[in-house]
Motif scaffolding. Structure first.
Motif, PDB file in Angstrom:
ATOM      1  N   ILE A   1       0.836  -1.211   0.000  1.00  0.00           N
ATOM      2  CA  ILE A   1       0.000   0.000   0.000  1.00  0.00           C
ATOM      3  C   ILE A   1       0.866   1.254   0.000  1.00  0.00           C
ATOM      4  CG2 ILE A   1      -1.590   1.347   1.426  1.00  0.00           C
ATOM      5  CD1 ILE A   1      -2.961  -1.215   2.209  1.00  0.00           C
ATOM      6  N   LEU A   2       1.940   1.250   0.772  1.00  0.00           N
ATOM      7  CA  LEU A   2       2.828   2.416   0.842  1.00  0.00           C
ATOM      8  C   LEU A   2       3.467   2.720  -0.511  1.00  0.00           C
ATOM      9  CD1 LEU A   2       4.621   1.798   4.273  1.00  0.00           C
ATOM     10  CD2 LEU A   2       2.845   3.484   3.753  1.00  0.00           C
ATOM     11  N   VAL A   3       3.639   1.688  -1.332  1.00  0.00           N
ATOM     12  CA  VAL A   3       4.224   1.894  -2.653  1.00  0.00           C
ATOM     13  C   VAL A   3       3.170   2.352  -3.660  1.00  0.00           C
ATOM     14  CG1 VAL A   3       5.367   0.759  -4.600  1.00  0.00           C
ATOM     15  CG2 VAL A   3       6.097   0.267  -2.262  1.00  0.00           C
ATOM     16  N   TRP A   4       1.993   1.702  -3.640  1.00  0.00           N
ATOM     17  CA  TRP A   4       1.000   1.945  -4.676  1.00  0.00           C
ATOM     18  C   TRP A   4       0.089   3.141  -4.405  1.00  0.00           C
ATOM     19  CZ3 TRP A   4       1.026   0.339  -9.432  1.00  0.00           C
ATOM     20  CH2 TRP A   4       1.706  -0.840  -9.755  1.00  0.00           C
ATOM     21  N   ALA A   5      -0.157   3.483  -3.141  1.00  0.00           N
ATOM     22  CA  ALA A   5      -1.098   4.561  -2.833  1.00  0.00           C
ATOM     23  C   ALA A   5      -0.686   5.898  -3.442  1.00  0.00           C
ATOM     24  CB  ALA A   5      -1.281   4.688  -1.329  1.00  0.00           C
ATOM     25  N   PRO A   6       0.571   6.382  -3.267  1.00  0.00           N
ATOM     26  CA  PRO A   6       0.939   7.669  -3.890  1.00  0.00           C
ATOM     27  C   PRO A   6       0.852   7.630  -5.404  1.00  0.00           C
ATOM     28  CG  PRO A   6       2.538   7.024  -2.215  1.00  0.00           C
ATOM     29  CD  PRO A   6       1.674   5.839  -2.452  1.00  0.00           C
ATOM     30  N   LEU A   7       1.273   6.503  -6.009  1.00  0.00           N
ATOM     31  CA  LEU A   7       1.224   6.399  -7.464  1.00  0.00           C
ATOM     32  C   LEU A   7      -0.209   6.403  -7.975  1.00  0.00           C
ATOM     33  CD1 LEU A   7       2.683   5.954 -10.157  1.00  0.00           C
ATOM     34  CD2 LEU A   7       2.601   3.487  -9.696  1.00  0.00           C
ATOM     35  N   SER A   8      -1.084   5.652  -7.297  1.00  0.00           N
ATOM     36  CA  SER A   8      -2.484   5.574  -7.734  1.00  0.00           C
ATOM     37  C   SER A   8      -3.182   6.918  -7.622  1.00  0.00           C
ATOM     38  CB  SER A   8      -3.225   4.519  -6.896  1.00  0.00           C
ATOM     39  OG  SER A   8      -2.622   3.261  -7.025  1.00  0.00           O
ATOM     40  N   ILE A   9      -2.966   7.616  -6.518  1.00  0.00           N
ATOM     41  CA  ILE A   9      -3.613   8.919  -6.339  1.00  0.00           C
ATOM     42  C   ILE A   9      -3.085   9.926  -7.348  1.00  0.00           C
ATOM     43  CG2 ILE A   9      -3.883  10.853  -4.730  1.00  0.00           C
ATOM     44  CD1 ILE A   9      -3.866   8.797  -2.460  1.00  0.00           C
ATOM     45  N   THR A  10      -1.774   9.891  -7.630  1.00  0.00           N
ATOM     46  CA  THR A  10      -1.195  10.798  -8.620  1.00  0.00           C
ATOM     47  C   THR A  10      -1.799  10.555  -9.996  1.00  0.00           C
ATOM     48  OG1 THR A  10       0.875  10.872  -7.383  1.00  0.00           O
ATOM     49  CG2 THR A  10       0.946  11.591  -9.679  1.00  0.00           C
ATOM     50  N   ILE A  11      -1.900   9.282 -10.381  1.00  0.00           N
ATOM     51  CA  ILE A  11      -2.484   8.951 -11.683  1.00  0.00           C
ATOM     52  C   ILE A  11      -3.944   9.384 -11.743  1.00  0.00           C
ATOM     53  CG2 ILE A  11      -3.141   7.028 -13.190  1.00  0.00           C
ATOM     54  CD1 ILE A  11      -0.624   5.584 -12.282  1.00  0.00           C
ATOM     55  N   TRP A  12      -4.674   9.195 -10.630  1.00  0.00           N
ATOM     56  CA  TRP A  12      -6.081   9.576 -10.604  1.00  0.00           C
ATOM     57  C   TRP A  12      -6.251  11.080 -10.790  1.00  0.00           C
ATOM     58  CZ3 TRP A  12      -8.792  12.646  -7.050  1.00  0.00           C
ATOM     59  CH2 TRP A  12     -10.184  12.658  -7.214  1.00  0.00           C
ATOM     60  N   VAL A  13      -5.414  11.871 -10.123  1.00  0.00           N
ATOM     61  CA  VAL A  13      -5.510  13.333 -10.243  1.00  0.00           C
ATOM     62  C   VAL A  13      -5.182  13.778 -11.670  1.00  0.00           C
ATOM     63  CG1 VAL A  13      -4.503  15.514  -9.483  1.00  0.00           C
ATOM     64  CG2 VAL A  13      -5.046  13.749  -7.807  1.00  0.00           C
ATOM     65  N   ILE A  14      -4.122  13.202 -12.255  1.00  0.00           N
ATOM     66  CA  ILE A  14      -3.751  13.558 -13.631  1.00  0.00           C
ATOM     67  C   ILE A  14      -4.852  13.156 -14.608  1.00  0.00           C
ATOM     68  CG2 ILE A  14      -2.109  13.094 -15.490  1.00  0.00           C
ATOM     69  CD1 ILE A  14       0.062  12.844 -13.379  1.00  0.00           C
ATOM     70  N   ALA A  15      -5.410  11.946 -14.424  1.00  0.00           N
ATOM     71  CA  ALA A  15      -6.480  11.485 -15.311  1.00  0.00           C
ATOM     72  C   ALA A  15      -7.710  12.379 -15.189  1.00  0.00           C
ATOM     73  CB  ALA A  15      -6.841  10.040 -14.978  1.00  0.00           C
ATOM     74  N   TRP A  16      -8.007  12.834 -13.965  1.00  0.00           N
ATOM     75  CA  TRP A  16      -9.156  13.733 -13.786  1.00  0.00           C
ATOM     76  C   TRP A  16      -8.936  15.049 -14.522  1.00  0.00           C
ATOM     77  CZ3 TRP A  16      -9.341  18.580 -11.469  1.00  0.00           C
ATOM     78  CH2 TRP A  16     -10.614  19.108 -11.268  1.00  0.00           C
ATOM     79  N   GLY A  17      -7.733  15.612 -14.414  1.00  0.00           N
ATOM     80  CA  GLY A  17      -7.444  16.871 -15.104  1.00  0.00           C
ATOM     81  C   GLY A  17      -7.482  16.718 -16.610  1.00  0.00           C
ATOM     82  N   LEU A  18      -6.904  15.633 -17.126  1.00  0.00           N
ATOM     83  CA  LEU A  18      -6.929  15.410 -18.570  1.00  0.00           C
ATOM     84  C   LEU A  18      -8.357  15.159 -19.059  1.00  0.00           C
ATOM     85  CD1 LEU A  18      -3.744  13.189 -19.032  1.00  0.00           C
ATOM     86  CD2 LEU A  18      -3.995  15.641 -19.435  1.00  0.00           C
ATOM     87  N   GLY A  19      -9.138  14.445 -18.259  1.00  0.00           N
ATOM     88  CA  GLY A  19     -10.534  14.221 -18.632  1.00  0.00           C
ATOM     89  C   GLY A  19     -11.329  15.513 -18.677  1.00  0.00           C
ATOM     90  N   LEU A  20     -11.021  16.430 -17.772  1.00  0.00           N
ATOM     91  CA  LEU A  20     -11.692  17.727 -17.777  1.00  0.00           C
ATOM     92  C   LEU A  20     -11.359  18.505 -19.044  1.00  0.00           C
ATOM     93  CD1 LEU A  20     -13.420  19.773 -16.188  1.00  0.00           C
ATOM     94  CD2 LEU A  20     -11.312  20.616 -15.154  1.00  0.00           C
TER      95      LEU A  20
END
Length: 217
Positions: free
Chosen positions: A9-28
């Protein structure tokens, strides 16, 4: 098993949240382009509408075009002719009731936030909140309006108190300057400290290291 799961979780959580934020911005951005394209397709004749629709459905095209339009607009805005057109555009917008109030407010806020010479988020401060025996980190955003200063009669400052862990919401407050403590940490460091709910100290490196991974339970 518990140790391995938490380490993962410590490895994947920052990466997953970062990807989610970038995907949200690109989707907008892609959604903005899609709305413009739909308006354009309705104007063109039917023989061209199909080709435009296929072009619209290409993955990533909307994002690239929106970014290109923003860059081209910025290039035009810093030129002499572009500044003239912007003044004309602002003059026309200011003639429309209701729209001019919203447009001018957003324009002033964005100009203050993105201007290097502005006072917005210039300092990290300690202020007393919600009572006299507790302190929170806030950001200085400027000085009160002349009318407010005249009525208060003392030296006050405008501050923004962000919430945790979502710093985009918060409270606007006017507090006495004498009751604030200026911090030496940068605004970025203070923001990281707030978002982490105090678990990430200032001047710490980002990311996790081997010493941060759980060893035993």
């Amino acid at each position: 098993m518990k140790k391995y799961f938490i380490a993962g979780i410590l490895v994947w959580a920052p990466l997953s949240i970062t990807i989610w934020v970038i995907a949200w911005g690109l989707g907008l951005l892609d959604g903005v382009f899609g709305s413009v394209m739909r308006a354009i397709i309705t104007v063109f004749p039917r023989q061209f509408a199909g080709d435009l629709q296929h072009f619209r459905e290409l993955p990533g095209v909307g994002i690239l075009i929106v970014i290109g339009v923003i860059m081209a607009t910025g290039l035009l805005a810093i030129s002499f002719a572009g500044q003239w057109w912007i003044r004309m555009w602002n003059k026309q917008i200011n003639r429309i009731p209701i729209v001019r109030s919203i447009y001018s407010s957003v324009q002033q806020v964005s100009s203050t936030l993105f201007s290097g010479s502005g006072q917005a988020f210039s300092k990290a401060l300690l202020i007393r909140y919600p009572h006299a025996d507790s302190w929170v980190i806030a950001f200085q955003t400027g000085t009160p309006a002349k009318e407010v200063t005249a009525k208060l009669g003392e030296d006050y400052v405008n501050v923004f108190l962000p919430t945790t862990p979502n710093p985009t919401s918060g409270f606007f407050m006017i507090v006495p300057r004498a009751q604030t403590i200026e911090l030496e940490m940068s605004v970025e460091e203070a923001l990281k400290h707030i978002v982490s709910m105090g678990s990430v100290p200032p001047n710490s490196s980002s990311g996790i290291t081997a010493t941060q991974l759980p060893h035993h339970f």
